[in-house]
Design a protein around this motif. Structure first.
Motif, PDB file in Angstrom:
ATOM      1  N   GLU A  96      48.027  23.959  10.865  1.00 44.01           N
ATOM      2  CA  GLU A  96      47.314  25.230  10.984  1.00 44.01           C
ATOM      3  C   GLU A  96      48.188  26.378  11.468  1.00 44.01           C
ATOM      4  N   GLY A 114      36.273  27.699   3.461  1.00 40.96           N
ATOM      5  CA  GLY A 114      36.304  26.952   4.713  1.00 40.96           C
ATOM      6  C   GLY A 114      35.166  27.345   5.634  1.00 40.96           C
ATOM      7  N   ILE A 128      34.377  15.395   1.200  1.00 38.82           N
ATOM      8  CA  ILE A 128      34.690  15.453   2.622  1.00 38.82           C
ATOM      9  C   ILE A 128      33.543  16.179   3.313  1.00 38.82           C
ATOM     10  N   ALA A 163      32.549  18.691   6.687  1.00 41.37           N
ATOM     11  CA  ALA A 163      33.146  19.642   7.615  1.00 41.37           C
ATOM     12  C   ALA A 163      32.164  19.990   8.726  1.00 41.37           C
ATOM     13  N   TYR A 174      37.108  17.497   9.746  1.00 43.31           N
ATOM     14  CA  TYR A 174      37.409  18.878   9.329  1.00 43.31           C
ATOM     15  C   TYR A 174      36.508  19.823  10.123  1.00 43.31           C
ATOM     16  N   SER A 225      40.929  23.731   8.906  1.00 45.18           N
ATOM     17  CA  SER A 225      41.165  22.332   8.541  1.00 45.18           C
ATOM     18  C   SER A 225      40.640  22.043   7.141  1.00 45.18           C
ATOM     19  N   VAL A 226      39.562  22.703   6.746  1.00 45.88           N
ATOM     20  CA  VAL A 226      39.073  22.567   5.372  1.00 45.88           C
ATOM     21  C   VAL A 226      40.094  23.145   4.395  1.00 45.88           C
ATOM     22  N   TYR A 236      42.972  20.860   3.788  1.00 50.64           N
ATOM     23  CA  TYR A 236      42.622  19.820   2.816  1.00 50.64           C
ATOM     24  C   TYR A 236      42.714  20.371   1.392  1.00 50.64           C
TER      25      TYR A 236
END
Length: 319
Positions: free
Chosen positions: A5, A235, A266, A268, A274, A279-280, A283
Motif C-alpha cells: 500500500e 475499492g 473475494i 472486502a 481485504y 487492499s482491494v 488485489y
C-alpha cells in the motif's frame, strides 16, 4: 514481488475539465467513422472480413502508434516491446471483428463468439444475494464480459466513462437493449446505479484500470518503469457495500477466440483479507499484472496517454 500500500501515491483532488466543443466535435467525427466502419465489416461476406479488419486495424492504430511505442517499453522493456508489435496488431484486428459482431448477435450469438469458463464462481457469488461487483481490465475484448453475463441470463449493469462519442454510445446502448442489460455513466448516476444493483442482488460491471475521475485516483507503479492512475471507486464500493468482488479475465487465445474467465470471489470489509479500499485495489492490480504476463499485447491502454514514466527515485516493480 507484490506491491504494498505505501507504493500508492495520491494525485490532485480536482476533477478534470470537460472536453471543449472542438474536442468533442473531433471525437464525435471519429466515433461516427469508427461505427460506420464496423457496420461495413459486420455485413461483409465471411471470406472478406479478415482482410477488411486488418485494414481497419492499420488505420485506427495510427493515432495510438507513437503512444504504443512509448508505453510498451515502459511496461515490458525494450526487447519484449519490440517483439510484440506484430502480435499487438493481430490483437487490434481481432478486437475490431469482435466488437463489430456484438451488435445484432443477441444472447445466443454472443455465447457463440466466446469461450466462457468459471461461471460457477460467478454463480456462487450471486448465491450470496448481496449483489456482485464484477471487475476487469481493458484487455482482450472486455466488452464481452458484461455481454456474456447478460447472455447467461444474469441481471447486469455496466458503467461507461463520460464524453464518449455519440455514435459509440448509441452502438453500446443498442447492444445493451438486445441483451436486456443497462448502462450508466461516470458522474451521471453510476454510483446510484451500482447501489441499486447491489440492493436487488444484481451484478455491476466496470473496468478498473482507467481513472475516469482524477479527483479520487491514486498512482500505482506497473512494469519496468511505468505508472498509471487508478480510480479508487471500486475499492471504496467493495468495502462500503461488502459485496463479493469477482475478477473476470478477458483475453484472446492462440486462435484469436475471445475468452472470458470468472475468478472466485473475494470479500472486502472489516474482518476480511481485504479490509480497506487500498487492499482491494492491490488485489485488482495483481490480477491485472497476471493477465499482462500472459497476454502483454492485449492491454488496450498501451496505446493511450494514461501511462507515464515513473520517477527515477521510485522503486522498480517487477511483474
Amino acid at each position: 514481488m507484490p506491491m504494498s500500500e505505501p507504493e500508492f501515491k495520491s494525485v490532485k483532488k480536482s476533477a478534470d475539465p470537460p472536453p471543449s466543443a472542438g474536442q468533442m466535435f473531433i471525437r464525435n467525427l471519429f466515433g461516427r467513422f469508427y461505427i460506420m466502419s464496423l457496420a461495413v465489416l459486420r455485413n461483409l461476406p465471411s471470406r472478406l472480413k479478415p482482410a477488411y479488419a486488418k485494414l481497419l486495424a492499420r488505420f485506427f492504430r495510427i493515432p495510438e502508434e507513437q503512444l504504443n511505442l512509448r508505453n510498451s517499453p515502459m511496461v515490458f522493456g525494450d526487447e519484449a516491446a519490440g517483439a510484440m508489435l506484430e502480435s499487438r496488431f493481430q490483437y487490434q484486428t481481432r478486437l475490431k471483428i469482435d466488437i463489430a459482431h456484438m451488435k445484432g448477435a443477441g444472447p445466443s450469438g454472443i455465447l457463440a463468439q466466446v469461450h466462457v469458463s468459471g461461471v460457477e464462481n460467478l454463480q456462487a457469488a450471486m448465491a450470496e444475494k448481496k449483489g456482485v461487483l464484477l471487475v476487469s481490465a481493458h484487455a482482450g475484448t472486455w466488452w464481452h464480459a458484461p455481454a456474456v453475463v447478460a447472455a447467461l441470463g444474469m441481471p447486469v449493469s455496466s458503467v461507461l466513462t463520460r464524453f464518449l462519442p455519440v455514435a459509440i454510445v448509441s452502438f453500446l446502448e443498442a447492444v445493451a437493449r438486445e441483451l436486456n442489460c443497462s448502462l450508466t455513466f461516470v458522474r451521471m448516476g453510476a454510483y446510484e446505479a451500482a447501489r441499486a444493483a447491489f440492493k436487488k442482488g444484481e451484478i455491476f460491471f466496470l473496468s478498473f484500470d482507467f481513472a475516469s475521475r482524477s479527483d479520487r485516483s491514486i498512482i500505482v507503479p506497473i512494469g519496468v518503469s511505468a505508472e498509471l492512475p487508478v480510480d479508487t471507486g471500486p475499492g471504496v464500493m467493495a468495502v462500503r457495500h461488502q459485496v463479493p468482488v469477482v475478477w473476470v479475465d478477458t483475453h484472446h487465445d492462440e486462435t484469436g477466440k475471445s475468452c472470458i474467465h470468472f475468478h472466485p470471489a473475494i470479500h472486502a470489509g472489516r474482518d476480511t483479507a481485504y479490509p480497506k479500499p487500498e487492499s482491494v485495489l492491490l488485489y485488482l492490480m495483481e490480477r491485472l499484472k497476471n493477465q499482462l504476463r500472459q497476454h502483454p499485447e492485449q492491454w488496450w491502454l498501451l496505446g493511450h496517454t494514461y501511462l507515464h514514466q515513473r520517477p527515477e527515485s521510485s522503486t522498480p516493480t517487477p511483474d
